[in-house]
Design an enzyme around this catalytic site. Structure first.
Site, PDB file in Angstrom:
ATOM      1  N   GLU A 509       2.886  -2.551   1.337  1.00 30.27           N
ATOM      2  CA  GLU A 509       2.686  -1.306   2.070  1.00 30.27           C
ATOM      3  C   GLU A 509       1.723  -0.359   1.367  1.00 30.27           C
ATOM      4  O   GLU A 509       0.852   0.227   2.006  1.00 30.27           O
ATOM      5  CB  GLU A 509       4.030  -0.593   2.281  1.00 30.27           C
ATOM      6  CG  GLU A 509       4.975  -1.285   3.258  1.00 30.27           C
ATOM      7  CD  GLU A 509       4.585  -1.048   4.707  1.00 30.27           C
ATOM      8  OE1 GLU A 509       3.594  -0.330   4.959  1.00 30.27           O
ATOM      9  OE2 GLU A 509       5.269  -1.584   5.592  1.00 30.27           O
ATOM     10  N   SER A 510       1.888  -0.159   0.081  1.00 34.58           N
ATOM     11  CA  SER A 510       1.155   0.903  -0.600  1.00 34.58           C
ATOM     12  C   SER A 510       0.442   0.471  -1.874  1.00 34.58           C
ATOM     13  O   SER A 510      -0.231   1.300  -2.496  1.00 34.58           O
ATOM     14  CB  SER A 510       2.122   2.036  -0.957  1.00 34.58           C
ATOM     15  OG  SER A 510       3.048   1.589  -1.951  1.00 34.58           O
TER      16      SER A 510
END
Length: 658
Positions: A509-510
């Site tokens: 995700e990040s």
């Protein structure tokens, strides 16, 4: 510098080697001195950024590692009135930092906008990177090197979209000189038509001379009535000079709306019109692409004939996926067999080739293909290894450095600047400084930087180092660091969720950027939408964390782990469906399960969103890596799927009763 940019990096030019720079570094400041100078430097930097040069005292930044940043903003504000020599002196003094490139770019833009073209050429170092810079550069060259300027200007003209206003003067000069004429305008008009840029098409059509009026009318007619394509005549423009561009653009435009109609027209036109090999490949590519995207199975006979002439891996993958959905295993085998070599060799397609061969009774050949897939670190590679009863192959690179080597890295000016930027809270500038260093570094020095980032606990910079360096795909300890491990373990245990799954989600995700923000508004390590964060926050008793509270790593992990737990429970413990729901939303996954084909691998391949297909595979692959690294790099006892996830039927029965 907004922190949202930390999810990306801007390619920068290569500068001098880091080790050569290290010899120029000064002894580290004492903590007390660093704190004092950091305070005055930070104030000076803020003022310089605001354009408040009057508030900046030279004594506030002179001698500090970050003085070049303050000087950048001060000099930028003086443009276009600063002299080229002042600009060049600054660039030379900051050749090992990103500000040198920034200053050259700003000087070209501001000199160009002011019409100071001699200054543009004085500071340029070859053809600049951005389109606006290039427009100023070639405009500046018109007087001293008109041939090069004309060549560059025509290249900027040949695009199917609007260009910056900075190009207007250049284009006007080339039109007045006859170096951009009706044919070049027609070609650009056709490119704009291909791109669906109707406004630009109309504008360019009005620029055409009367000799091209019938060609413009033909374009307008076909744009309104695509079926008129085969009846507009065989000669477009004077001496039929516009034929290929017209028919290519018309067919590409038609393919977007009706691939079957485009194919019918192409089959007729290709017999009556000469097309170059490049035009043929482009036209057939788009007809194939849109036909497969829209599941136009009546076109498959022609597609299978035309496909081997293509080089784009995506059209092969679309054809193979359609064959898998249709359970046409002969077509799967045939399509994988003609894929470009790099695509064909990937674990995903070797796995599906093996499945096709196995179903068609070619067990021995299937085992060979499974083995090729199993040799790769990949979701389908791990699944293939399970089928063969083999351990997973991580293909892991390990590299260690000594404390003395790290001390040397700490003395590199670029590292000292990164440290200083982080100390004063300039995370965005620290990121750009660091990535500039990585892209400048030799492979060995890039690894030294990765090792240093790991030992400093700079997890986001560490992961981005492995991305920017190109050749660190197998440096797993750096690509998948133990970032926020205690929080993942704590909230994984509290929510009865596999902590390695949580790590896999956060990594995907990040990339472990705690302040990451997506264009859609998702925030933090596990990229929670504000509404989801508020809802889950209330469920766990902490309320809505708000837009900034959700960026706090522990809070983000706590809420993200609870949300993925809810998704796992929704699908009876199935992490494939839960991961898909985390990315695309549970309502969509419910719909997909309602028409799912049964087997887990077919369900994954049938996911209609490319992003979600990749997401599910990546999260489960990453989970294997994180658990294996926790086991000292051993995959013994590690499984990509549970027996239930592998053997259970994927349909609406997977959804727990609610």
């Amino acid at each position: 510098m907004p922190l949202a940019l930390l999810r990306r990096f801007t390619p920068l030019r290569r500068l001098s080697p880091l080790v050569a720079i290290a010899a120029m570094s000064l002894p580290l400041l004492t903590s007390a001195t660093a704190q004092a100078s950091d305070s005055t430097l930070s104030a000076a930097l803020d003022a310089a950024r605001r354009g408040d040069a009057q508030s900046v005292s030279e004594s506030a930044y002179r001698g500090h590692e970050l003085s070049g940043y303050v000087e950048y903003y001060l000099l930028r504000e003086r443009l276009p009135h600063a002299t080229p020599q002042q600009v060049l002196d600054y660039i030379a003094a900051n050749a090992d930092a990103p500000m040198g490139d920034w200053m050259r770019e700003q000087a070209i833009l501001r000199y160009g906008r002011a019409g100071r073209y001699d200054n543009v050429l004085a500071v340029a170092n070859g053809v600049p990177e951005s389109t606006e810079e290039q427009c100023h550069y070639y405009t500046a060259l018109m007087s001293s090197d008109p041939a090069t300027a004309a060549e560059g200007g025509r290249r900027l003209w040949r695009v199917g979209s609007s260009q910056p206003d900075a190009c207007n003067s250049l284009f006007a000069t080339l039109r007045n000189n006859g170096q951009i004429g009706d044919l070049e305008t027609w070609q650009r008009m056709m490119l704009a038509w291909e791109n669906g840029e109707d406004g630009l098409v109309s504008y360019l059509g009005r620029q055409m001379s009367p000799a091209w009026s019938s060609a413009v009318a033909a374009q307008q007619r076909v744009a309104v009535t695509p079926s008129a394509l085969t009846s507009v005549g065989n000669c477009i423009g004077p001496d039929c000079a516009g034929n290929e561009n017209f028919y290519t653009a018309a067919l590409l435009s038609t393919a977007r709306s009706s691939s079957a109609a485009a194919l019918s027209a192409w089959q007729q036109l290709s017999r009556s019109q000469p097309f170059s090999m490049d035009a043929t490949r482009t036209i057939e590519h788009d007809i194939i692409y849109w036909g497969l995207r829209r599941d136009q199975r009546q076109m498959l006979s022609w597609i299978d004939t035309a496909l081997p002439r293509q080089t784009d891996p995506e059209v092969y993958e679309l054809r193979a996926r359609l064959a898998i959905r249709d359970a046409d295993w002969a077509a799967v085998e045939r399509t994988v067999g003609i894929m470009p070599a790099e695509t064909q060799g990937k674990a995903r397609w070797q796995y599906w080739l093996a499945r096709a061969l196995e179903i068609r009774g070619q067990s021995s050949t299937a085992q060979t293909a499974f083995a090729r897939a199993a040799g790769q670190r990949d979701f389908f590679g791990f699944v293939a290894a399970d089928r063969l009863g083999q351990p997973y192959n991580l293909n892991m690179e390990t590299r260690t450095f000594s404390d003395s080597e790290r001390a040397q890295v700490a003395s590199w000016p670029t590292v000292r600047r990164t440290e200083a930027l982080l100390r004063i809270g300039q995370d965005g500038l620290a990121y750009l400084e660091w990535i500039n260093a990585v892209k400048d570094a030799t492979p060995d020095d890039a690894r030294r930087l990765a090792d240093y980032a790991r030992h400093r606990g700079w997890y986001m910079l560490l992961v981005q180092t492995t991305i920017a360096a190109d050749d660190m795909l197998n440096a797993l300890e750096w690509r998948f660091p133990e970032a926020y491990r205690a929080d993942f373990m704590q909230w994984g245990q509290a929510n009865d969720v596999d902590p390695y799954l949580l790590m896999g989600i956060a990594r995907r995700e990040s990339a472990f950027n705690p302040r990451a923000q997506s264009p859609a508004g998702a925030r933090g390590l596990m990229q929670l939408m504000p509404g989801t964060a508020a809802q889950v926050g209330r469920q766990v008793g902490i309320g809505d964390p708000g837009p900034y509270g959700v960026l706090e790593p522990e809070t983000n992990i706590r809420l993200g782990s609870r949300y993925i737990r809810d998704m796992i429970n929704r699908y009876g413990g199935n992490r494939i469906a839960a991961a898909a729901a985390y990315n695309a939303g549970p309502q969509r996954v419910d719909q997909w399960l309602a028409r799912a084909p049964g087997d887990f691998d077919l369900f994954v391949e049938h996911i209609p969103f490319k992003e979600t297909r990749r997401y599910v595979r990546a999260v489960l692959e990453y989970r294997v890596v994180f658990e294996s690294l926790a086991n000292g790099g051993s995959t013994q006892g590690v499984s990509v799927l549970t027996p239930a996830e592998r053997d259970r039927r994927y349909d609406t029965g997977l959804m727990a009763r609610r």
